[in-house]
Design an enzyme around this catalytic site. Structure first.
Site, PDB file in Angstrom:
ATOM      1  N   GLU A 129      33.699  23.741 -24.890  1.00  9.55           N
ATOM      2  CA  GLU A 129      32.957  23.223 -23.733  1.00  9.55           C
ATOM      3  C   GLU A 129      33.498  23.957 -22.503  1.00  9.55           C
ATOM      4  OE1 GLU A 129      31.119  19.062 -22.042  1.00  9.55           O
ATOM      5  OE2 GLU A 129      32.924  18.973 -23.252  1.00  9.55           O
ATOM      6  N   HIS A 195      26.352  21.128 -18.067  1.00  3.06           N
ATOM      7  CA  HIS A 195      27.236  21.195 -16.894  1.00  3.06           C
ATOM      8  C   HIS A 195      26.622  22.153 -15.878  1.00  3.06           C
ATOM      9  CE1 HIS A 195      30.730  18.782 -18.030  1.00  3.06           C
ATOM     10  NE2 HIS A 195      30.463  19.153 -19.271  1.00  3.06           N
ATOM     11  N   HIS A 216      25.133  16.791 -23.660  1.00  5.94           N
ATOM     12  CA  HIS A 216      25.035  15.414 -23.128  1.00  5.94           C
ATOM     13  C   HIS A 216      23.924  15.303 -22.069  1.00  5.94           C
ATOM     14  CE1 HIS A 216      27.858  17.142 -20.250  1.00  5.94           C
ATOM     15  NE2 HIS A 216      28.913  16.921 -21.013  1.00  5.94           N
ATOM     16  N   ASP A 273      31.132  12.297 -27.561  1.00  6.50           N
ATOM     17  CA  ASP A 273      31.882  12.840 -26.417  1.00  6.50           C
ATOM     18  C   ASP A 273      33.132  11.987 -26.184  1.00  6.50           C
ATOM     19  OD1 ASP A 273      32.502  14.567 -24.369  1.00  6.50           O
ATOM     20  OD2 ASP A 273      31.098  13.724 -22.921  1.00  6.50           O
TER      21      ASP A 273
END
Length: 381
Positions: A129, A195, A216, A273
């Site tokens: 990530e 993100h 997510h 997560d």
């Protein structure tokens, strides 16, 4: 010695059927319900239970006091055993953006774990990530460690991991990244976007270049505006997969229903997560270099930004059933088939079929975990 699972309702091709399952050398063989049992074979009586594929979590940062960014090989085993007890039979360890030295250390500990004999969930590979993420939507990422496109570094990581980096989250607007997506895929890495504050056109360029998922979804990204659809609009409109944290905090139940209605049941991947606090009481924990405070099971940085979750996939399953009112057979792919297809392991995992790995979850009448098999072995819970 062969094992048999008998008298259960077996989830095959999105419906429940009366079948007998034979497990041989860790693989599945599907038999008629009245098939004869070999003499001396172990028999598991699944009467009153539903037999479903093991869950697959492609995005987790830890559990039971273990943070992936600081996990030793033995620590990974702790997560494996905890995960298996909650129905997760396979997972990816998600390495948060960190220094080159620490990321390489994480990779080395992963490789050590692969050589260990273990009794929990399969650790299938690594999810990076970052570090190629937007500072504007960094979430819990340490901003000073974020980078622009750097394929030589990623190749170095993949070589060190011996090809076991299966998944990466990138921000499409970061300089040079879109053009590198095909090269990432050539390295055997599935690319997700997230993100990110990327605009609509930039996001579509990433998707057209081979990005296959949204990390997510709705969280840590620029949201949909009627005049500027942004990354959110591209993720919803396209055919890419969308991760979803179904803990009731990251996404309102109505948002979950909307996501499923827009994307379809075959394009949503239920992730946790989770951080090291999963399975533990409220308190102070770590997520990479960050301090995290967990109150009422809700994990946040000291500035109030949400930082992962304490969710487990067995809870995610029950939440999804409650949020949507859908049948179990409709929801199960979000935790099994869809993640398996996303990270390219559906030939071995993600469904109950002849020749696939014997990763199986037994659910009781309330859809709670009754028992779990990993590789054909009954897990001690």
């Amino acid at each position: 010695m062969s094992r048999y699972i008998v008298n259960g309702e077996v989830y095959i091709e999105h419906r429940f059927l009366k079948k007998t399952i034979k497990i041989e050398d860790g693989k599945l063989i599907i038999l008629p319900p009245d098939a004869p049992i070999e003499d001396g074979a172990e028999v598991y009586n699944a009467a009153g239970k539903k037999v479903v594929p093991g869950f697959i979590d492609v995005h987790t940062h830890g559990a039971v006091g273990v943070d992936v960014n600081a996990a030793t090989a033995e620590d990974y085993e702790k997560i494996c055993r905890f995960a298996a007890g909650n129905g997760t039979t396979s997972w990816l360890c998600s390495v948060l953006t960190d220094t080159k030295e620490q990321t390489e250390w994480c990779i080395d500990e992963y490789k050590k774990h692969q050589k260990m004999e273990h009794k929990g969930a399969n650790l299938l590979g690594i999810h990076l990530e970052g570090p190629f993420l937007s500072s504007e939507y960094k979430g819990a990422m340490p901003e000073h460690l974020l980078q622009k496109a750097n394929m030589p570094l990623l190749k170095e990581y993949q070589d060190r991991a011996e090809g076991n980096i299966r998944y990466i989250t990138i921000s499409p607007e970061v300089e040079g990244l879109i053009d590198d997506i095909p090269a990432m895929k050539e390295l055997g890495i599935t690319v997700a976007i997230g993100h990110s504050g990327a605009d609509y056109d930039t996001s579509w360029k990433a998707i057209n270049n081979g990005a296959e998922c949204c990390t997510h979804t709705f969280n840590a990204m620029k949201l949909l505006h009627q005049h500027f659809p942004a990354i959110m609009g591209a993720a919803l409109e396209s055919d890419i997969y969308c991760e979803a944290i179904c803990d009731g905090r990251h996404l309102h139940p109505g948002t979950v229903r909307l996501l499923l209605k827009v994307k379809g049941l075959d394009k949503v991947v239920a992730i946790t997560d989770s951080i090291m606090a999963a399975g533990l009481p409220d308190g102070r924990y770590k997520l990479g270099v960050n301090d995290v405070i967990v109150e009422d099971g809700d994990a946040k940085l000291e500035n109030g930004v949400r930082a992962g979750s304490t969710l487990t996939q067995n809870v995610a399953l029950k939440n999804l059933l409650a949020f949507t009112g859908k049948r179990l057979e409709e929801i199960l792919p979000l935790l099994s088939e869809n993640p398996a297809r996303l990270i390219k392991v559906y030939d071995k995992k993600g469904s109950i079929a002849d020749g696939k790995d014997a990763d199986i979850v037994l659910l009781d009448a309330e859809n709670d975990i009754a028992d779990v098999f990993v590789g054909g072995n009954l897990i001690e819970r």
